[in-house]
Design a protein around this motif. Sequence first.
Motif, PDB file in Angstrom:
ATOM      1  N   ALA A 351     -37.340   0.135 -15.559  1.00 31.07           N
ATOM      2  CA  ALA A 351     -38.141   0.897 -16.514  1.00 31.07           C
ATOM      3  C   ALA A 351     -37.523   0.749 -17.897  1.00 31.07           C
ATOM      4  CB  ALA A 351     -38.220   2.368 -16.114  1.00 31.07           C
ATOM      5  N   PHE A 352     -38.339   0.994 -18.920  1.00 28.51           N
ATOM      6  CA  PHE A 352     -37.839   0.894 -20.289  1.00 28.51           C
ATOM      7  C   PHE A 352     -38.286   2.116 -21.067  1.00 28.51           C
ATOM      8  CE2 PHE A 352     -42.013  -1.139 -20.367  1.00 28.51           C
ATOM      9  CZ  PHE A 352     -42.601  -0.600 -21.506  1.00 28.51           C
ATOM     10  N   THR A 353     -37.494   2.451 -22.065  1.00 25.06           N
ATOM     11  CA  THR A 353     -37.766   3.572 -22.958  1.00 25.06           C
ATOM     12  C   THR A 353     -37.393   3.153 -24.369  1.00 25.06           C
ATOM     13  OG1 THR A 353     -37.236   5.143 -21.187  1.00 25.06           O
ATOM     14  CG2 THR A 353     -37.347   6.009 -23.432  1.00 25.06           C
ATOM     15  N   LEU A 354     -38.285   3.321 -25.311  1.00 21.79           N
ATOM     16  CA  LEU A 354     -38.030   2.987 -26.704  1.00 21.79           C
ATOM     17  C   LEU A 354     -37.588   4.243 -27.428  1.00 21.79           C
ATOM     18  CD1 LEU A 354     -38.090   0.801 -28.880  1.00 21.79           C
ATOM     19  CD2 LEU A 354     -40.442   1.474 -29.393  1.00 21.79           C
ATOM     20  N   ILE A 355     -36.320   4.251 -27.850  1.00 17.72           N
ATOM     21  CA  ILE A 355     -35.718   5.393 -28.528  1.00 17.72           C
ATOM     22  C   ILE A 355     -35.424   4.998 -29.968  1.00 17.72           C
ATOM     23  CG2 ILE A 355     -33.875   7.118 -28.428  1.00 17.72           C
ATOM     24  CD1 ILE A 355     -33.550   6.457 -25.498  1.00 17.72           C
ATOM     25  N   ARG A 356     -35.541   5.954 -30.846  1.00 14.73           N
ATOM     26  CA  ARG A 356     -35.445   5.658 -32.275  1.00 14.73           C
ATOM     27  C   ARG A 356     -34.090   5.092 -32.642  1.00 14.73           C
ATOM     28  NH1 ARG A 356     -33.938   8.841 -36.684  1.00 14.73           N
ATOM     29  NH2 ARG A 356     -33.668  10.603 -35.297  1.00 14.73           N
ATOM     30  N   ARG A 357     -33.023   5.645 -32.135  1.00 13.85           N
ATOM     31  CA  ARG A 357     -31.682   5.215 -32.526  1.00 13.85           C
ATOM     32  C   ARG A 357     -31.040   4.267 -31.522  1.00 13.85           C
ATOM     33  NH1 ARG A 357     -28.570  10.463 -35.166  1.00 13.85           N
ATOM     34  NH2 ARG A 357     -30.032  10.778 -36.909  1.00 13.85           N
ATOM     35  N   LYS A 358     -31.553   4.204 -30.317  1.00 14.81           N
ATOM     36  CA  LYS A 358     -30.950   3.349 -29.300  1.00 14.81           C
ATOM     37  C   LYS A 358     -31.741   2.077 -29.054  1.00 14.81           C
ATOM     38  CE  LYS A 358     -28.834   7.182 -26.751  1.00 14.81           C
ATOM     39  NZ  LYS A 358     -28.740   7.845 -25.430  1.00 14.81           N
ATOM     40  N   GLY A 359     -32.942   1.997 -29.602  1.00 15.39           N
ATOM     41  CA  GLY A 359     -33.765   0.826 -29.349  1.00 15.39           C
ATOM     42  C   GLY A 359     -34.450   0.916 -28.005  1.00 15.39           C
ATOM     43  N   LEU A 360     -34.772  -0.228 -27.443  1.00 19.27           N
ATOM     44  CA  LEU A 360     -35.437  -0.285 -26.152  1.00 19.27           C
ATOM     45  C   LEU A 360     -34.373  -0.333 -25.057  1.00 19.27           C
ATOM     46  CD1 LEU A 360     -38.742  -1.909 -25.408  1.00 19.27           C
ATOM     47  CD2 LEU A 360     -36.928  -2.412 -23.821  1.00 19.27           C
ATOM     48  N   VAL A 361     -34.307   0.717 -24.275  1.00 15.70           N
ATOM     49  CA  VAL A 361     -33.300   0.863 -23.223  1.00 15.70           C
ATOM     50  C   VAL A 361     -33.946   0.514 -21.888  1.00 15.70           C
ATOM     51  CG1 VAL A 361     -31.687   2.425 -22.097  1.00 15.70           C
ATOM     52  CG2 VAL A 361     -32.138   2.651 -24.545  1.00 15.70           C
ATOM     53  N   ILE A 362     -33.369  -0.457 -21.184  1.00 15.74           N
ATOM     54  CA  ILE A 362     -33.855  -0.897 -19.873  1.00 15.74           C
ATOM     55  C   ILE A 362     -32.871  -0.414 -18.817  1.00 15.74           C
ATOM     56  CG2 ILE A 362     -34.498  -2.878 -18.462  1.00 15.74           C
ATOM     57  CD1 ILE A 362     -34.966  -4.422 -21.056  1.00 15.74           C
ATOM     58  N   LYS A 363     -33.383   0.255 -17.795  1.00 18.40           N
ATOM     59  CA  LYS A 363     -32.526   0.791 -16.740  1.00 18.40           C
ATOM     60  C   LYS A 363     -33.331   0.860 -15.453  1.00 18.40           C
ATOM     61  CE  LYS A 363     -33.634   5.445 -18.382  1.00 18.40           C
ATOM     62  NZ  LYS A 363     -33.066   6.712 -18.905  1.00 18.40           N
ATOM     63  N   PRO A 364     -32.651   0.995 -14.309  1.00 20.49           N
ATOM     64  CA  PRO A 364     -33.389   1.113 -13.037  1.00 20.49           C
ATOM     65  C   PRO A 364     -34.271   2.345 -13.016  1.00 20.49           C
ATOM     66  CG  PRO A 364     -31.097   0.528 -12.646  1.00 20.49           C
ATOM     67  CD  PRO A 364     -31.198   0.849 -14.103  1.00 20.49           C
ATOM     68  N   PHE A 365     -35.420   2.198 -12.403  1.00 16.91           N
ATOM     69  CA  PHE A 365     -36.398   3.282 -12.344  1.00 16.91           C
ATOM     70  C   PHE A 365     -36.163   4.113 -11.097  1.00 16.91           C
ATOM     71  CE2 PHE A 365     -40.571   4.872 -10.931  1.00 16.91           C
ATOM     72  CZ  PHE A 365     -40.874   5.679 -12.017  1.00 16.91           C
TER      73      PHE A 365
END
Length: 395
Positions: A351-365
């Motif tokens: 899964a991915f999450t776009l965060i303002r200060r961290k960018g696009l974070v990819i991690k296991p869902f």
Amino acid sequence: MSFRKRAVVVGQSGSNPSSLQSPTQNKTFPPGLRPSPLDGRLTISTGTHSLDSLLAGHVGLALGTSLLIEEHGTTDFAGYLARYFAAEGVVQGHQVHVLGMHEGWGRELPGLGTGEKSGGGREKANDEKMKIAWRYERLGEFGSARERGSPQSPGTSSSSSRAVFCHDFDLSKKLVLPSPSPMKFIPISTRPPFEFKDPDTSISPFTGFLNHLMTQLSASPDAVHRAVIPNLLSSALYPPESSRPEHALQFLHALRALLRKYPSQLVAMITLPVTLHPRTTGLTRWMELLSDGVLELSPFPSTALPAKSTPGAQTVHEEPPQGMLKIHHLPIFHEKGGGGGEASGFGDDLAFTLIRRKGLVIKPFSLPPVEGDTEAQQGGLEHEHGKATKVDIEF
């Protein structure tokens, strides 16, 4: 009976330690480049930490390869990855070639983030530190103490501390381009035919892209060139004849030839809207075969905006994922290593999450526990005398 010193290599006379060192130990690399830990090929950063760690163990995108990012829906998460890729190239001093876009696209690059969270992060780490035996508490300081005691050359430590492979960017800021700017924009011609005659479909609209890349690569052979192609074959940017296989596939085939001809200078990132060109069509499948790496983004509904990270958020209260990421294939260099989803250390559920200060974070869902299921929320910890309590957990 003859004796030989143990520190002397057999076949060499004398014990000169400097002669035993590898010649690549003192080799300096240009800014933004570092060798791959697998086979030593030069790699660059995509501008996203989690994406670098996903690329088959090479911790970066190897030079001479291309990465195709497909995205479903009307969101623009792939466009954010392309902007991070271009912004990283500008900061590192690379030549960035934006193909198919005007100069307005370059004004939307994210700016560099600030390191204001170092103090708060240290306090947070101290609060959440695991309570373990005292003999293991200072185990991680062994390497740093050994490095402090070992002599180093005066130029090595300063250069390694200044060299940053992947920078942190903030979406709330805009990157100020230097003058002269290392970014070059080659927009595609969408001028309507005022001659009132049918357009010549035999002329490829990608000819200007290839001519520009070949000219720039021959003019500056010592520089690193990043080619960015956002929203390839989008109907809002490209003319209808660009989707013809004889134009699109010939362009990707010629781009692949340039990547193989300049394996230490050129790297490319392409984004493709698969809503307009599904993976069931032969055109998209051939585009995947002509690319070295293919990733697919499937955003969840109502996730068009990046998630806002709160400054005091704990690790248990993480931002919800905004979509799923699937790896089709990664750059493969040889038959012994590199490439494949297994080499990256992740499974299929990403899964991915776009965060303002961290960018696009990819991690296991992983799905959260069901509401009301207190046993699942507490982890279901039990022992032979009943349920585990806080006193049993903190040892």
